[in-house]
Design a protein around this motif. Sequence first.
Motif, PDB file in Angstrom:
ATOM      1  N   ILE A  22       2.628   4.297  -9.266  1.00 18.98           N
ATOM      2  CA  ILE A  22       1.645   4.908 -10.163  1.00 18.98           C
ATOM      3  C   ILE A  22       2.006   6.356 -10.464  1.00 18.98           C
ATOM      4  CG2 ILE A  22      -0.765   5.639 -10.325  1.00 18.98           C
ATOM      5  CD1 ILE A  22      -1.454   3.068  -8.753  1.00 18.98           C
ATOM      6  N   VAL A  23       2.425   7.114  -9.447  1.00 22.15           N
ATOM      7  CA  VAL A  23       2.787   8.518  -9.646  1.00 22.15           C
ATOM      8  C   VAL A  23       3.997   8.639 -10.567  1.00 22.15           C
ATOM      9  CG1 VAL A  23       3.716  10.563  -8.496  1.00 22.15           C
ATOM     10  CG2 VAL A  23       1.782   9.347  -7.492  1.00 22.15           C
ATOM     11  N   VAL A  24       5.014   7.817 -10.324  1.00 23.23           N
ATOM     12  CA  VAL A  24       6.227   7.877 -11.148  1.00 23.23           C
ATOM     13  C   VAL A  24       5.923   7.518 -12.601  1.00 23.23           C
ATOM     14  CG1 VAL A  24       8.476   6.808 -11.549  1.00 23.23           C
ATOM     15  CG2 VAL A  24       7.819   7.465  -9.243  1.00 23.23           C
ATOM     16  N   LEU A  25       5.154   6.465 -12.807  1.00 21.50           N
ATOM     17  CA  LEU A  25       4.839   6.047 -14.174  1.00 21.50           C
ATOM     18  C   LEU A  25       3.938   7.054 -14.876  1.00 21.50           C
ATOM     19  CD1 LEU A  25       4.316   2.197 -13.715  1.00 21.50           C
ATOM     20  CD2 LEU A  25       6.270   3.378 -14.705  1.00 21.50           C
ATOM     21  N   ALA A  49       4.039  10.185 -14.365  1.00 24.03           N
ATOM     22  CA  ALA A  49       4.898  11.326 -14.666  1.00 24.03           C
ATOM     23  C   ALA A  49       5.647  11.151 -15.979  1.00 24.03           C
ATOM     24  CB  ALA A  49       5.886  11.557 -13.523  1.00 24.03           C
ATOM     25  N   VAL A  50       5.912   9.894 -16.352  1.00 23.18           N
ATOM     26  CA  VAL A  50       6.608   9.636 -17.616  1.00 23.18           C
ATOM     27  C   VAL A  50       5.637   9.209 -18.717  1.00 23.18           C
ATOM     28  CG1 VAL A  50       8.764   9.056 -16.474  1.00 23.18           C
ATOM     29  CG2 VAL A  50       7.115   7.239 -16.938  1.00 23.18           C
ATOM     30  N   GLY A  51       4.345   9.404 -18.465  1.00 20.26           N
ATOM     31  CA  GLY A  51       3.340   9.159 -19.489  1.00 20.26           C
ATOM     32  C   GLY A  51       2.836   7.732 -19.587  1.00 20.26           C
ATOM     33  N   VAL A  52       3.108   6.915 -18.568  1.00 16.91           N
ATOM     34  CA  VAL A  52       2.644   5.520 -18.582  1.00 16.91           C
ATOM     35  C   VAL A  52       1.454   5.393 -17.643  1.00 16.91           C
ATOM     36  CG1 VAL A  52       3.238   3.121 -18.131  1.00 16.91           C
ATOM     37  CG2 VAL A  52       4.962   4.675 -19.068  1.00 16.91           C
ATOM     38  N   SER A  53       0.314   5.001 -18.171  1.00 13.88           N
ATOM     39  CA  SER A  53      -0.886   4.861 -17.349  1.00 13.88           C
ATOM     40  C   SER A  53      -1.706   3.688 -17.874  1.00 13.88           C
ATOM     41  CB  SER A  53      -1.726   6.150 -17.387  1.00 13.88           C
ATOM     42  OG  SER A  53      -2.098   6.457 -18.727  1.00 13.88           O
ATOM     43  N   GLY A  54      -2.838   3.457 -17.248  1.00 14.94           N
ATOM     44  CA  GLY A  54      -3.717   2.377 -17.686  1.00 14.94           C
ATOM     45  C   GLY A  54      -3.361   1.046 -17.076  1.00 14.94           C
ATOM     46  N   LEU A  55      -3.203   0.042 -17.927  1.00 13.26           N
ATOM     47  CA  LEU A  55      -3.007  -1.331 -17.467  1.00 13.26           C
ATOM     48  C   LEU A  55      -1.612  -1.576 -16.903  1.00 13.26           C
ATOM     49  CD1 LEU A  55      -4.443  -4.146 -17.413  1.00 13.26           C
ATOM     50  CD2 LEU A  55      -3.352  -4.586 -19.621  1.00 13.26           C
ATOM     51  N   LEU A  74       0.819  -1.212   0.000  1.00 15.72           N
ATOM     52  CA  LEU A  74       0.000   0.000   0.000  1.00 15.72           C
ATOM     53  C   LEU A  74       0.852   1.260   0.000  1.00 15.72           C
ATOM     54  CD1 LEU A  74      -2.892  -0.971   2.452  1.00 15.72           C
ATOM     55  CD2 LEU A  74      -3.018  -0.701  -0.027  1.00 15.72           C
ATOM     56  N   ALA A  75       2.102   1.141   0.475  1.00 17.60           N
ATOM     57  CA  ALA A  75       3.005   2.289   0.434  1.00 17.60           C
ATOM     58  C   ALA A  75       3.702   2.387  -0.909  1.00 17.60           C
ATOM     59  CB  ALA A  75       4.047   2.175   1.554  1.00 17.60           C
ATOM     60  N   VAL A  76       3.951   1.241  -1.536  1.00 20.45           N
ATOM     61  CA  VAL A  76       4.685   1.226  -2.802  1.00 20.45           C
ATOM     62  C   VAL A  76       3.781   1.582  -3.981  1.00 20.45           C
ATOM     63  CG1 VAL A  76       5.982  -0.248  -4.399  1.00 20.45           C
ATOM     64  CG2 VAL A  76       6.333  -0.455  -1.943  1.00 20.45           C
ATOM     65  N   ALA A  77       2.537   1.102  -3.960  1.00 26.69           N
ATOM     66  CA  ALA A  77       1.639   1.255  -5.105  1.00 26.69           C
ATOM     67  C   ALA A  77       1.450   2.711  -5.533  1.00 26.69           C
ATOM     68  CB  ALA A  77       0.294   0.604  -4.799  1.00 26.69           C
ATOM     69  N   PRO A  78       1.149   3.643  -4.613  1.00 26.33           N
ATOM     70  CA  PRO A  78       0.977   5.036  -5.068  1.00 26.33           C
ATOM     71  C   PRO A  78       2.242   5.612  -5.685  1.00 26.33           C
ATOM     72  CG  PRO A  78       0.087   4.733  -2.854  1.00 26.33           C
ATOM     73  CD  PRO A  78       0.866   3.504  -3.182  1.00 26.33           C
ATOM     74  N   MET A  79       3.415   5.248  -5.145  1.00 24.23           N
ATOM     75  CA  MET A  79       4.662   5.771  -5.690  1.00 24.23           C
ATOM     76  C   MET A  79       4.901   5.264  -7.104  1.00 24.23           C
ATOM     77  SD  MET A  79       7.310   5.762  -2.460  1.00 24.23           S
ATOM     78  CE  MET A  79       7.120   4.023  -2.083  1.00 24.23           C
ATOM     79  N   ALA A  99      -0.141  -3.743 -13.640  1.00 24.34           N
ATOM     80  CA  ALA A  99       0.592  -4.981 -13.917  1.00 24.34           C
ATOM     81  C   ALA A  99       1.939  -4.987 -13.206  1.00 24.34           C
ATOM     82  CB  ALA A  99       0.789  -5.134 -15.428  1.00 24.34           C
ATOM     83  N   ILE A 100       2.594  -3.843 -13.114  1.00 27.55           N
ATOM     84  CA  ILE A 100       3.885  -3.769 -12.434  1.00 27.55           C
ATOM     85  C   ILE A 100       3.711  -4.028 -10.936  1.00 27.55           C
ATOM     86  CG2 ILE A 100       5.744  -2.185 -11.780  1.00 27.55           C
ATOM     87  CD1 ILE A 100       5.565  -1.004 -14.573  1.00 27.55           C
ATOM     88  N   ILE A 101       2.634  -3.495 -10.357  1.00 28.23           N
ATOM     89  CA  ILE A 101       2.351  -3.764  -8.943  1.00 28.23           C
ATOM     90  C   ILE A 101       2.061  -5.247  -8.735  1.00 28.23           C
ATOM     91  CG2 ILE A 101       0.767  -3.262  -7.035  1.00 28.23           C
ATOM     92  CD1 ILE A 101       0.409  -0.470  -8.327  1.00 28.23           C
TER      93      ILE A 101
END
Length: 291
Positions: A146-149, A151-157, A139-144, A161-163
Motif C-alpha cells: 500500500i505504501v509503495v503504490l 507513493a506512485v499515485g496508485v490508491s483506492g481499489l 500482514l507484513a506485506v500488505a502495508p508495504m 486487489a493486488i493484496i
Amino acid sequence: MTEFWHRAGPVLTMILLLVALWYAAAVALNAAWAKDKAARANTSLSFSELVADTMNQEKPLLPAPHQVVKEIYKTTVLKKITSKRSLIWHGWITLSATLLGFAFGTALGILLAIGIVYSRAMDMSVMPWVITSQTIPILAVAPMIIVVLNAVGVSGLLPKAIISMYLSFFPIVVGMVKGLRAPDQMQLDQMRTWNAGGATTFWKLRLPRSMPYLFASLKIGIAASLVGAIVGELPTGAVAGLGARLLAGSYYGQTIQIWSALICAAVLAAGLVALIGLIERITLRKMGMLQ
C-alpha cells in the motif's frame, strides 16, 4: 422429506450444536463483568439473572448469537444500501476488491502454471519462489504494498486487489500445475501418434483434464482473495469495507459490530465458493465429466 433430512440433517445438527456452544461460551466469558457489576452494587445475581445479563451486555467479550443477528438485521434490512452504516454497502466495497484481485490471481496463476509445465527452467526457478512467497505473512506485506503504490499515485481499489491477488494466485498455480500434469504417459503418447502438436495437446488433453483441479483451486483462491481484500483494508485506516468495520469495531470495543462483520464476510465467502461450485458443475457436465 426423508431424503431432505438425510442430506440436511447432519448440517442442521452441527449448526444447532455450534449455536448451543456459542451461547454457553457467551455466558462463561461475559459472566465476570456481570458479577463485577453486581458486586459494586452490593447485590447478588441468581443463575437466571446472570444468564440474562450475559445475553444483553452492550460491549460483551463474546456477543450472543441473537445479538449478532440483531446487529446484522439492523445494518442490512433497516439501513439504505447507500448508507455508510450498511453492511451491504461495506460488503460491496470488499467484494469489488475481492473479484478484481481474484481475476488478477486467476490469470497470473494459470499463466505461471502453463509456463512451469512447459518450461523446465521455469519449473526449477519460478516454482520455488512461488512457494517461498507464501511464507511471508500477509500482514507484513500488505502495508508495504500500500505504501509503495501510494507513493506512485496508485490508491483506492487497486492496492487491495493486488493484496488479494497475492493470496489467491498460489493455490491456482499449484492446482493448475497438478491438473496440467494429470494426463498419463500413455495419453501423451497417443497424442503424438496422432501427430498432435503442443498446442493441440494442450487444448484437447491437458486443459480438459485440468478442469477439476482448476475449480478446486478456484474455490480456495476466491476465499483467500476475500481474506486479502479485508487485510488490505486494515493498514490503511479505511472507512469503507468489511475490514473497515472490523477496524472501527476494534477501536471502540464494539464486539457486536466486529462479529457481525465477520459473519457477513463468512457468508460472502460461502456464497462465492458456492457460485464457483455451480459453474464447476455446469462446465464439467457439458464436458461430459459429470452425469
